[in-house]
Design an enzyme around this catalytic site. Structure first.
Site, PDB file in Angstrom:
ATOM      1  N   ARG A 138       0.833  -1.192   0.000  1.00  0.00           N
ATOM      2  CA  ARG A 138       0.000   0.000   0.000  1.00  0.00           C
ATOM      3  C   ARG A 138       0.873   1.248   0.000  1.00  0.00           C
ATOM      4  O   ARG A 138       1.858   1.334   0.746  1.00  0.00           O
ATOM      5  CB  ARG A 138      -0.889   0.037   1.250  1.00  0.00           C
ATOM      6  CG  ARG A 138      -2.179  -0.742   1.092  1.00  0.00           C
ATOM      7  CD  ARG A 138      -3.094  -0.073   0.050  1.00  0.00           C
ATOM      8  NE  ARG A 138      -4.293  -0.844  -0.236  1.00  0.00           N
ATOM      9  CZ  ARG A 138      -4.394  -1.805  -1.165  1.00  0.00           C
ATOM     10  NH1 ARG A 138      -3.354  -2.125  -1.908  1.00  0.00           N
ATOM     11  NH2 ARG A 138      -5.535  -2.422  -1.377  1.00  0.00           N
ATOM     12  N   GLU A 174      -2.885   7.907  -5.855  1.00  0.00           N
ATOM     13  CA  GLU A 174      -2.920   7.175  -7.129  1.00  0.00           C
ATOM     14  C   GLU A 174      -3.946   7.787  -8.074  1.00  0.00           C
ATOM     15  O   GLU A 174      -5.081   8.020  -7.644  1.00  0.00           O
ATOM     16  CB  GLU A 174      -3.235   5.698  -6.873  1.00  0.00           C
ATOM     17  CG  GLU A 174      -2.103   5.015  -6.116  1.00  0.00           C
ATOM     18  CD  GLU A 174      -2.324   3.517  -5.873  1.00  0.00           C
ATOM     19  OE1 GLU A 174      -3.323   2.963  -6.375  1.00  0.00           O
ATOM     20  OE2 GLU A 174      -1.488   2.914  -5.184  1.00  0.00           O
ATOM     21  N   HIS A 187      -0.055   0.026  -9.934  1.00  0.00           N
ATOM     22  CA  HIS A 187      -0.881  -0.809  -9.052  1.00  0.00           C
ATOM     23  C   HIS A 187      -1.338  -2.075  -9.802  1.00  0.00           C
ATOM     24  O   HIS A 187      -2.542  -2.315  -9.957  1.00  0.00           O
ATOM     25  CB  HIS A 187      -2.082  -0.020  -8.525  1.00  0.00           C
ATOM     26  CG  HIS A 187      -2.649  -0.589  -7.255  1.00  0.00           C
ATOM     27  ND1 HIS A 187      -3.178   0.183  -6.258  1.00  0.00           N
ATOM     28  CD2 HIS A 187      -2.776  -1.866  -6.816  1.00  0.00           C
ATOM     29  CE1 HIS A 187      -3.608  -0.589  -5.271  1.00  0.00           C
ATOM     30  NE2 HIS A 187      -3.371  -1.851  -5.593  1.00  0.00           N
TER      31      HIS A 187
END
Ligand SMILES: NC(=O)c1ccc[n+]([C@@H]2O[C@H](COP(=O)([O-])OP(=O)(O)OC[C@H]3O[C@@H](n4cnc5c(N)ncnc54)[C@H](O)[C@@H]3O)[C@@H](O)[C@H]2O)c1
Ligand SMILES: O=C(O)[C@H](O)COP(=O)(O)O
Length: 527
Positions: A231, A260, A278
């Site tokens: 994370r 993000e 990601h």
């Protein structure tokens, strides 16, 4: 009416197909918070990945919402507290993408060691710079794994095949468990000091936010390499950028970012940082796994069942379900009976688990079921095992739970005492076989009551004629008495009568029974 499900992030077709057999499914990705708030009121369930922020505003607008499913592991994009408050089950699919994230971590570690992304970009520009991209071997290097859960452990196994030495830090994993996998558990400061490569695999929580920062980086080996496929926010990106620029950190591999997409991150432009958008869970296999898992859990919850990976309620592992189920069924009925026997505003509920019941794996789960049985019938908003404790607390109802070896002659016993501003009442129940449970006492009087159907329960003076008069009134209104029990402590004093009857008793008949000379209280209950 068919259930309606909103899917607000890309979900594998295999999951959508399963859902469509059961519900009307709308796939609508890229919604803003306002758009979600405006539409969520039409849906019974919401399925997301990490792209949708399921805020308290969204949850509060979801008037019909019963289930929020996360097709993946991390639920940090869902306000689980807001969902709990509203009794909405939140479930994830934590196992489906473990191997995908593990393999991505391995790919990142090998790419980082051998500068593969940078060398690819250079060659594609027409350069041929062999010495610029000198790498390091991973063989014999120390890999420090912070967070030794599903992914951390799988990474360890694969790194062992590369003949790396593995050390790990995880406050919730025992030395023995790690040792059985050939891994040495060490304190975090030691991990930082000793590791050549550090990879993080924890959730982003208060304790892990910026755990890799300027101060902790200073304690690491010169030339350390850092990986984050867990994370964004576990590594302080500003501190990482400084440490890479100064040469303290030789390189970093990041799949996740503090924000993000990471438009303003100081690490993105650095040559020694390799990045992916990601992608940890982005494999065909993982996406099928998580979509199918979350679709099945959604169907189960909307059909009145449980979800396998609930994140905001106590869970009963599958192998313990057969053991706990009979107690859970009895507990709900006891709660329901008790609330029907009390008058006044509930002030406290005390639950005692005795004998074998004290050793049940999750009494907290059963206590919540008791609360559901007691509170659901009397409150407007639905009460379930997700929000039961919260609802009780919000109403100022004190809850206590104790365990004792004492079982009063039974193998197991659950006793509940409810105190209101007007009275105190109690019931006890016992499970004698998986399909046989009984209410064994009410208000301290012994009973042997199968908890199902209609009952009339009175407290009266133990004297001739009282029971007969009550029976006559019931007969007159055509209510058949199927069973009768009377308990008393001493002849001539107060006694408790339990009549099991075949149908509901009309209110006028109850009023008439109340007026019989010698009757102190009488209640009709359906369990
Ligand atoms: N990049 C991706 O696409 C991707 C894919 C899957 C999972 N993830 C993320 O990877 C992380 C790990 O996932 P998992 O499935 O292994 O979870 P997990 O729950 O199995 O493991 C997490 C581990 O972290 C440990 N932990 C908690 N607090 C800690 C602390 N302060 N210090 C050290 N350890 C601590 C826990 O004890 C647990 O063992 C999660 O953040 C998850 O969201 C990312
Ligand atoms: O927590 C997870 O499961 C991963 O971060 C994957 O997120 P994604 O489903 O948005 O790819």
């Amino acid at each position: 009416m068919k259930y309606r499900v909103l899917v607000s992030d890309p979900l594998a077709e295999e999951g959508i197909e399963i859902l469509k057999e059961f519900a009307d499914v709308d796939v609508n990705t890229g919604l803003t918070e306002d758009q979600l708030v405006a539409s969520i009121g039409n849906y019974d369930a919401l399925l997301v990945r990490s792209g949708t922020e399921v805020t308290a505003r969204v949850i509060d607008a979801g008037e019909r919402l019963k289930f929020i499913g996360r097709a993946g592991a991390g639920v940090d994009n869902i306000d689980t507290e807001a969902a709990t408050r509203r009794g909405i089950i939140v479930a994830n699919a934590p196992e489906g993408n473990t191997l995908a994230a593990t393999e991505h971590t391995m790919a990142m570690m090998l790419s980082l060691a051998r500068n593969i992304p940078q060398a690819t970009a250079s060659l594609k520009k027409g350069e041929w710079k062999r010495s610029k991209f000198m790498g390091v071997e991973l063989n014999d290097k120390v890999l420090g794994i912070m967070g030794f859960g599903r992914i951390g452990r799988e990474v360890a196994k694969r790194a062992q095949a590369l003949e790396m030495k593995i050390i790990a830090y995880d406050p919730f994993i025992t030395q023995e468990r790690a040792a059985s996998l050939g891994v040495e558990m060490v304190p975090l400061d030691e991990l930082f000091r000793r590791a050549d490569v550090i990879t993080v695999h924890t959730p982003l929580i208060k304790e892990t936010r910026h755990v890799i920062n300027a101060k902790t980086i200073a304690t690491m080996k010169d030339g350390v390499r850092l990986i984050n496929c867990a994370r964004g926010g576990i590594i302080d990106e500003a501190a990482l950028a400084d440490a890479i620029t100064s040469g303290k950190v030789a390189g970093a591999a990041l799949d996740v970012f503090e924000s993000e997409p990471p438009t303003d991150s100081p690490v993105i432009g650095l040559d020694k940082v390799i990045i992916t958008p990601h992608l940890g869970a982005s494999t065909v296999e993982a996406q099928q796994n998580v979509a199918i898992s979350v679709a099945n859990q959604c169907i189960s919850v909307l059909s009145g069942g449980a979800a396998k990976y609930v994140v905001n309620a106590p869970m009963i592992p599958a192998e313990q379900q057969a053991l706990v189920e009979p107690y859970a069924v009895l507990a709900q009925k006891m709660g329901s009976l008790l609330i029907q026997l009390t008058d006044g505003r509930l002030e406290s509920i005390k639950v005692t688990y005795g004998g074998e019941a004290a050793a049940l794996p999750n009494t907290k789960f059963i206590t919540r079921i008791i609360l559901k049985g007691m509170l659901d019938p009397i409150l407007q908003a639905p009460v379930n095992i997700v929000n039961a404790e919260f609802v009780a607390k919000e109403r100022g109802i004190r809850l206590s739970e104790t365990t004792t070896e004492e079982a009063h002659g039974f193998r197991n016993i659950i006793s509940i005492t409810a105190k209101t501003d007007k009275m105190t009442e109690s019931v006890s129940g016992s499970v004698s076989a998986p399909d046989h449970a009984r209410i064994v006492s009410i208000g301290g009087y012994m009973t042997d009551l199968t908890p199902t159907g209609h009952v009339v329960i009175s407290r009266h003076t133990d004297k001739p004629g009282v029971i007969g008069k009550a029976a006559t009134i019931l007969g007159r209104v055509n209510v058949n008495i199927a069973g009768m029990q009377v308990g008393r402590h001493k002849p001539g004093e107060e006694a408790l009568m339990v009549l099991t009857v075949d149908s509901a008793v009309p209110a006028e008949a109850m009023d008439e029974i109340k007026k019989i000379d010698g009757i102190h209280t009488v209640k009709h209950a359906e369990i």
